[in-house]
Write a protein that holds these residues in place. Sequence first.
Motif: not given
Length: 659
Positions: A413-418, A424-430
Motif C-alpha cells: 500500500a502506498s499513498e501520495i498526499s499534500d 508513504i509505503i507500508n511494507v510491513g514485516d521483513l
Amino acid sequence: MSSSQTNVCAICSKRFATGQGQAIFTAECCHSFHFGCVSKSVSNGNYACPVCHAKWNNLPFTMPTFVANLPPPKSSNPVSFGFQIPPPSAFGFHILPHPASGRPFDPWPELGPESLVFSDDEPLLTITANSNSSDSRDGLQGVKIKSIPERPAIAASESLSQFAVLVGVRAPPLSDNACLFDRAPIDLVAVLDISGSMNGSKLNLVKRAVHFVADNLGPSDRLSIVCFSSDARRIFPLRRMTDNGREDAKRAVDSVVANGSTNIVEGLKKGVRVLEERRQQNPVASIIFLSDGQDTCSSGLFFQTSSQPPQYLHLLPGSICPRNRGTQDQVQQQTFPVHAFGFGSDHDPVAMHAISDESGGTFSFIESYEMIQDAFASCIGGLLSVVNQRLQIIVRSASNGVEIKSISSGRYASEISDQGCRGIINVGDLYADEEKEFLINLSVPVLRGAEDEEGQGKTSLLDIVCSYRDIVSKEIVRVEVDLVEIRRPKVVSPQDKVVHLEVDRQRNRLWAAEGIAEAQRLAERGNFTGAQAVLSNRRSKLLSSASAQAGDGLCTWLESELKETEQRMGSRQVYQQSGRAFALSGMNSHAYQRATTRGNAVPGAEAQTLSFGQASTTPFSAPAAAKISFGAYTTPNMANMVNKSQQLNKTSASTPSKE
C-alpha cells in the motif's frame, strides 16, 4: 425391545454404565451401542444395524488408537490431551463423563459444530532478558536504506516530468550464533486439503511436510492444524512446538484419511478462527494453505469464469480478505497472510492467487508432488526469520517544485498526499536479509539561481525517513538518511546522461512483471499467440538493456522467467494445465518482492543457482561473488531451510524401509 429402550448394548449385552468414560454410538435407526463394540464391528465389514439390520449411511468415526488409549483428564485445563479431535456429536456418538473430573472426555465444549470456541491456545513462552540474545546482535546494524537518482545530473535549464529515484531497504541478517529470541516467534496455522483426491501418496507427502514444519518450529512458536474436505475440522489446537508438542502434532496429522469433496471456504474460515480467537498472540501470525482441487461446496453457489476470482471470496473473513470488512473494521482488524500452495494440475490457481494476493501472502504452484516439503521449507524459512515489523517508508519533497508523481510499490500500500509533497509505503514485516526496492517518480523543475563556485547548482529531491519495530528491543526505530540531491550544471556531460544500473535493473523487473500480467490477460481471452508475442518482445528489450549488457544476474533470471512463461502459454491445453498457475505465481512474487515456488523450481534449491549483483556498484547490494539460490527474492534463511529439507529427503531415500 430395542437396545436403546433397554439401555443395553446389543453387541456385548452389557448395560451402558454412566460415569465410566464410555463412548456411546447412536445410529440413524436410533439404536445405541458401546462405541468400542460398534467400531470393531464396522472395521470387520458389518455396515448394518445388529438389531434391525438397517443399512447405515453414517458410519461411526474410527478413533485413532493413540486417542482411544489416552488417560482421563487430570485437571480442568481444557487442553488435557495435547491435541484435539472432532466433537463426537458430529460423528453420531456422545461421550459419558469420567468420574475423576466429572466432565466428558471430549476436549471441545459442546457448543455445536459452528460455534466451537478456539480460545484454548497454549500460553506463550515466557521470555526473559537473555545475554546471549544481545551478544548475537552485537555489531549488527538495523535496516539499511539506499537512495539512487536515475541520473547524477540534470541541466539547470531543463525540467522533467518523470525522473526516477530508487529507494531500497534491507533487513539485517541473522548471525551464525543467533538464538530464538533474535527473530519474531510465530503462530502458524496449517490448513490442509484432505478431500478424496488427496488419497494415497499425495496425502503421505503432505503429512511428511507437516512433520518437517513441526520439527523446525521452535519452543516459542505455536502450530495449529486444520483439515478440510466436505467440512472443516481443527484436529490440533494452537500449541507450542516443544518436544511433546511436535510429537502430538505429528500424531494428529498422521491420523487423518482422505475422503469427501473440497470445501475451501470452510477450511479457511476455521483456520482464521484459530488466530482470531487466541487468548495470547505471538508477534507473527500466518496461514499456510494447501489444496489440490477446486471448491466443490461453495463455488456452485455463484456463476463464475476461469479468469475471474471466484465469487465465494465474499464468504471469507475480513481478516484474510480485507474487501469484506465493514467500515468500522478497516483500521482495527488484523490481516493474516495466507501462503497458498496449489498442488498439481487440478487446483484453482485463480482462487488461490486471489486469496494470497488479497491477504498479503504468497501463492506457490507445486507442479510435482514430491516438491511439497521443499516448498513448505522455503516458506517457513522466511516466516521464521522476521526481524523487523511494521516497516514504513516516508518520502518528502525536498525542494519547491519537486513533486511526487507516482510510486511503483507493487501490492504494498502506498499513498501520495499534500499535492505530491509527501509519499508513504507500508511494507510491513521483513525477513532477515530481505530487500525491497521501489521507484519513486518525480517531476523536477528548472533550476533558478543558487549556483556554486563551479557554476552549477544542486536540487534536493527527496527527504527519506524509515520507521519499523525492532524484534529484539520491541522499540520503534526511526532512521533518517541524507537528502537525495542531483547536480544542475549548465551543460550536461555524456556521463551524466547514463542511467544508473541499479535503476535500470529495477525498471527491468517492473517491465518483466508487467509483461507477464499483460500476457496472462491475453491468454485468458484465448489469444495465446498474442501472449507469447508480448513475452518475446519483453525478453528482447530486457536483453538489450544496460544492466543486462553489463551481465546483471537479475536480468538473466528475469529473461529465463519470461521464456518459461512464454513456453507455458503455447496452447490452451498447456496454459490450463500449468501456464495459468505459473504466471499467477510469478505475478504474486513480483508484486510482493517475495520468493514463491513455481513449476518445478523451489526458491533456495541447490540445483539452480545464479549470481546476483554483478552489475552493482553500491555496498548495499550483494557482492558479485555471492551466490543466491533460485529466485531473485530468496533470502539466506529460506535457502538454508530448503537445503535442510533436501538433505533430509536424501537421507530418507537412502535409508532402507522397515517394511
